[in-house]
Motif scaffolding. Structure first.
Motif, PDB file in Angstrom:
ATOM      1  N   THR A  51       1.304  -0.889   0.036  1.00 53.33           N
ATOM      2  CA  THR A  51      -0.329   0.124  -0.015  1.00 53.33           C
ATOM      3  C   THR A  51       0.961   1.475   0.782  1.00 53.33           C
TER       4      THR A  51
ATOM      5  N   ASN B 260       2.505   8.869   6.211  1.00 54.71           N
ATOM      6  CA  ASN B 260       3.135   8.040   7.211  1.00 54.71           C
ATOM      7  C   ASN B 260       4.390   8.452   7.165  1.00 54.71           C
TER       8      ASN B 260
ATOM      9  N   SER C 216       1.317   7.959   1.030  1.00 49.80           N
ATOM     10  CA  SER C 216      -0.284   8.872   1.484  1.00 49.80           C
ATOM     11  C   SER C 216      -1.363   7.798   0.617  1.00 49.80           C
ATOM     12  N   ALA C 217      -2.673   8.047   0.850  1.00 46.32           N
ATOM     13  CA  ALA C 217      -3.416   7.295   0.293  1.00 46.32           C
ATOM     14  C   ALA C 217      -4.039   8.876  -0.841  1.00 46.32           C
TER      15      ALA C 217
ATOM     16  N   VAL D 125      -6.489   2.270   4.019  1.00 45.84           N
ATOM     17  CA  VAL D 125      -6.086   2.617   5.007  1.00 45.84           C
ATOM     18  C   VAL D 125      -6.398   0.849   5.538  1.00 45.84           C
TER      19      VAL D 125
ATOM     20  N   PRO E 174     -10.569   6.755   0.804  1.00 48.35           N
ATOM     21  CA  PRO E 174      -9.913   5.735   0.427  1.00 48.35           C
ATOM     22  C   PRO E 174     -11.239   4.695   1.221  1.00 48.35           C
TER      23      PRO E 174
ATOM     24  N   PHE F 179      -7.033  12.778   0.684  1.00 51.04           N
ATOM     25  CA  PHE F 179      -7.505  12.207   1.792  1.00 51.04           C
ATOM     26  C   PHE F 179      -9.044  12.047   1.751  1.00 51.04           C
TER      27      PHE F 179
ATOM     28  N   VAL G 207      -3.216   7.540  11.851  1.00 45.06           N
ATOM     29  CA  VAL G 207      -4.182   7.856  10.650  1.00 45.06           C
ATOM     30  C   VAL G 207      -5.472   7.902  11.054  1.00 45.06           C
TER      31      VAL G 207
ATOM     32  N   LEU H  44       0.469   4.332   1.580  1.00 38.79           N
ATOM     33  CA  LEU H  44       0.416   4.516   3.316  1.00 38.79           C
ATOM     34  C   LEU H  44       2.019   4.132   3.623  1.00 38.79           C
TER      35      LEU H  44
ATOM     36  N   TRP I 167     -11.239   1.493   3.859  1.00 34.21           N
ATOM     37  CA  TRP I 167     -11.167   0.652   4.520  1.00 34.21           C
ATOM     38  C   TRP I 167     -11.547  -0.440   4.795  1.00 34.21           C
TER      39      TRP I 167
ATOM     40  N   ALA J 129      -2.734   2.456  11.621  1.00 28.78           N
ATOM     41  CA  ALA J 129      -3.930   3.010  10.998  1.00 28.78           C
ATOM     42  C   ALA J 129      -4.369   3.599  12.251  1.00 28.78           C
TER      43      ALA J 129
END
Length: 385
Positions: free
Chosen positions: A16, A346, A267-268, A60, A378, A271, A355, A18, A380, A352
């Motif tokens: 990932t 991150n 990152s994702a 995430v 994102p 966000f 975040v 993140l 989950w 998690a």
């Protein structure tokens, strides 16, 4: 199966953007669409929880041991063809509002080039290939991390263009019926950063087709910042290669192009989605901005017509609610990007929980300051905000 690989000792933190996530029960890498359907079909029949994974750029994931088998989609073939005469083009109503452009309700476009790509292909590799061939259409979506298969799920968009505007067809595996079929964009229920596939186990994307302009013209440039950099009027077209270079420059400046050496890119992506409020709610929001920041700031608050009301800028609201770049501190494991407040990053050791705590702080702070609810973009896995 030769096109299916069982990966030993998998960690989702390695898969990932993140860089967080625990250990699934198993990780199956599928090199063909047929391997994907076989794996997902068998796991569904056995009642095993499945996480279908593309580029891992919009997830995430909780830590620890996860009761899920990951099916990683890795088919990456690409092919081009001329559209058949009279072949229907994108007929999706513009879901992103007046600032996004797109095809109007019921419209279709004939002609052009169709590119078909495997769902596991890196998205920016496809964009680079289409632009390198002189085809327009995908250039404004340069630099977005993730896979081709995720783009219609999320209705990915950036710099005034959304996937809905260029999407031709999607091949999916319907998990309810076990059917492998091609569907038109109307079947996806595309709207701002979502579709019927997001947060759903309904189907798995196997391949995607996009319609391109063979005449070397970009999509209309509707995003003001990009138009200014290119020196064109909003709505004009430009050379796709120039647009791509400019978009990549803009994204790098905001920490939105993946870089192993830049923690701002861990990152994702963005966000929170840009919130949409009803038109009758807008005066109340402006009044709260005035009370907090003054009339000049309230007048400058970005607001665009959108489906269902008025679209505001999540990044603008986050900054004005008191969350600056790099918040909360240089020692925090999870921080807002130092380049762009819409990205939660991150810094090397975040979990998690770190975040989620930061996301809740930002969401609740914007709500308290302006009465606007931010919604995370994102997906989950094993956790929630």
């Amino acid at each position: 199966m030769a096109d299916l690989l069982v990966v030993p000792d998998p960690r989702l933190a390695d898969l990932t953007t993140l860089r967080i996530g625990g250990r699934p029960r198993a990780l199956l890498e599928c090199a063909t669409a047929e391997a994907v359907t076989a794996a997902v079909g068998a796991l569904d029949a056995a009642g095993v929880p499945v996480l279908v994974l593309g580029g891992g750029s919009n997830l995430v994931v909780a830590g620890g041991d996860l009761d899920v088998v990951v099916v990683a989609v890795r088919n990456s073939e690409v092919g081009y063809r001329e559209a058949d005469p009279g072949e229907a083009g994108p007929g999706q109503a513009n879901p992103g509002g007046a600032d996004s452009g797109g095809t109007g309700p019921g419209e279709s476009v004939s002609g052009g080039i169709i590119v078909r790509a495997g769902a596991g292909l890196n998205w920016d590799d496809l964009v680079a290939d289409t632009v390198g061939r002189g085809y327009g259409g995908l250039e404004c979506l340069s630099g977005i991390p993730g896979s081709v298969g995720a783009t219609p799920v999320q209705n990915v968009g950036a710099y005034g263009v959304e996937v809905a505007q260029v999407l031709h067809r999607v091949r999916w595996y319907d998990r309810g019926t076990g059917t492998d079929e091609w569907v038109l964009p109307a079947a996806l229920g595309l709207s701002y950063r979502t579709s019927v596939l997001k947060n759903s186990d309904r189907a798995v994307v196997l391949e995607v087709e996009f319609r391109l302009d063979p005449a070397g013209r970009s999509e209309p440039i509707r995003y003001a910042e990009l138009a200014g950099r290119l020196g064109v009027a909003p709505g004009e077209r430009a050379d796709p290669a120039l647009v791509r270079r400019t978009v990549l420059e803009l994204r790098r400046g905001k920490g939105m192009v993946l870089d192993d050496d830049d923690e701002d890119t861990w990152s994702a992506g963005s966000f929170f989605t840009n919130p949409v409020v009803r038109e009758d709610e807008l005066p109340t929001v402006r009044s709260r901005v005035t009370d907090r920041l003054g009339a000049e700031q309230a007048a400058q608050m970005p607001a665009f017509a959108a489906a269902g009301g008025v679209k505001l800028s999540a990044g603008w609201l986050i900054e004005r609610a008191g969350f600056g770049k790099g918040h909360p501190s240089s020692s925090s494991p999870a921080r807002l990007s130092t380049k762009h407040t819409l990205a939660l990053t991150n810094r090397g050791s975040a979990t998690a929980d770190d975040v989620i705590a930061l996301a809740r702080e930002v969401r609740d702070g914007v709500r308290e300051a302006f009465g606007v609810e931010l919604h995370p973009e994102p997906v989950w896995v094993g956790c929630s905000i």
